[in-house]
Design an enzyme around this catalytic site. Structure first.
Site, PDB file in Angstrom:
ATOM      1  CE1 TYR A   1      -3.986   6.267  -9.384  1.00  0.00           C
ATOM      2  CE2 TYR A   1      -6.371   6.220  -9.546  1.00  0.00           C
ATOM      3  CZ  TYR A   1      -5.225   6.185  -8.775  1.00  0.00           C
ATOM      4  OH  TYR A   1      -5.313   6.070  -7.414  1.00  0.00           O
TER       5      TYR A   1
ATOM      6  CG  ASN B   1       4.783   8.550  -3.659  1.00  0.00           C
ATOM      7  OD1 ASN B   1       5.992   8.713  -3.537  1.00  0.00           O
ATOM      8  ND2 ASN B   1       3.919   9.543  -3.533  1.00  0.00           N
TER       9      ASN B   1
ATOM     10  CB  CYS C   1       0.527   9.531  -4.899  1.00  0.00           C
ATOM     11  SG  CYS C   1       0.740   9.108  -3.168  1.00  0.00           S
ATOM     12  CG  HIS C   2      -2.653  13.862  -1.684  1.00  0.00           C
ATOM     13  ND1 HIS C   2      -1.304  14.066  -1.465  1.00  0.00           N
ATOM     14  CD2 HIS C   2      -3.223  15.093  -1.772  1.00  0.00           C
ATOM     15  CE1 HIS C   2      -1.072  15.372  -1.419  1.00  0.00           C
ATOM     16  NE2 HIS C   2      -2.208  16.012  -1.604  1.00  0.00           N
TER      17      HIS C   2
ATOM     18  CD  GLU D   1      -3.208  19.390  -1.758  1.00  0.00           C
ATOM     19  OE1 GLU D   1      -3.600  19.415  -2.954  1.00  0.00           O
ATOM     20  OE2 GLU D   1      -2.217  18.748  -1.384  1.00  0.00           O
TER      21      GLU D   1
END
Length: 194
Positions: free
Chosen positions: A133, A156, A164-165, A191
């Protein structure tokens, strides 16, 4: 279910689809939506003629998401899956590990100010990468706005597509997520595996 019930259901589905197509063709449909299955649960997708305006997790309440869209964007909302075919295909490709970013146009009508600035920064975090963040706050020019970045991520309206993950706490833990912490971890693992 009888054959008659099944035939009636199919007929009603056809009528709904025809209504959605006519409304869209006539310019009467401001927001189209559909629900898709995904490895992180069902997702509500909603789009305006400008682009994708909302992705909502089932746990957020699809009715609540649609009501918020109707209040903020337009009350002319209709289930019209065709408008969201490209989004659904890109999400399928993403979950299959064949897509690393999204090309669909976005409508940021549900975000403003600092939150919008943060949400526009998030796609710059590379696929399979993460930032804290604090790092995101620095990227948007306000390094002390760590909590505000957290709020921007939490609100979001386009999770997954606007990733945002990929934003973590400074200690590396996942933190909160609209789809739940399990969904956030699953997306990060997906990912990292690619």
């Amino acid at each position: 279910m009888t054959d008659t019930d099944a035939a009636l259901g199919a007929h009603l589905d056809g009528l709904r689809a025809a209504l959605a197509t006519r409304a869209d063709d006539a310019g009467l449909l401001d927001v189209a939506y559909r629900i898709v299955d995904s490895p992180v649960g069902q997702l509500l997708l909603a789009a305006t003629p400008t682009g994708l305006v909302r992705v909502a997790f089932e746990r957020q309440g699809f009715d609540a998401a649609l009501e918020a869209i109707a209040a903020a964007v337009s009350p002319r909302v209709l289930e019209a899956p065709k408008r969201l075919d490209t989004v659904a295909r890109e999400l399928d490709e993403y979950f299959a590990g064949a897509r690393r970013g999204f090309d669909v146009p976005l409508d940021h009508a549900l975000s403003r100010g600092f939150r919008l600035a943060v949400q526009q920064q998030l796609p710059r975090i590379g696929y399979g990468k993460t930032e804290t963040y604090a790092e995101v706050a620095a990227h948007v020019g306000n390094p002390r706005a760590v909590r505000a970045v957290g709020t921007a991520c939490a609100t979001n309206p386009l999770p997954i597509v606007v990733p945002c993950h990929r934003v973590l706490r400074s200690d590396g833990s996942p933190g909160g997520y609209a789809g739940g912490p399990e969904a956030k971890v699953r997306l990060l693992e997906l990912e990292r595996a690619a």
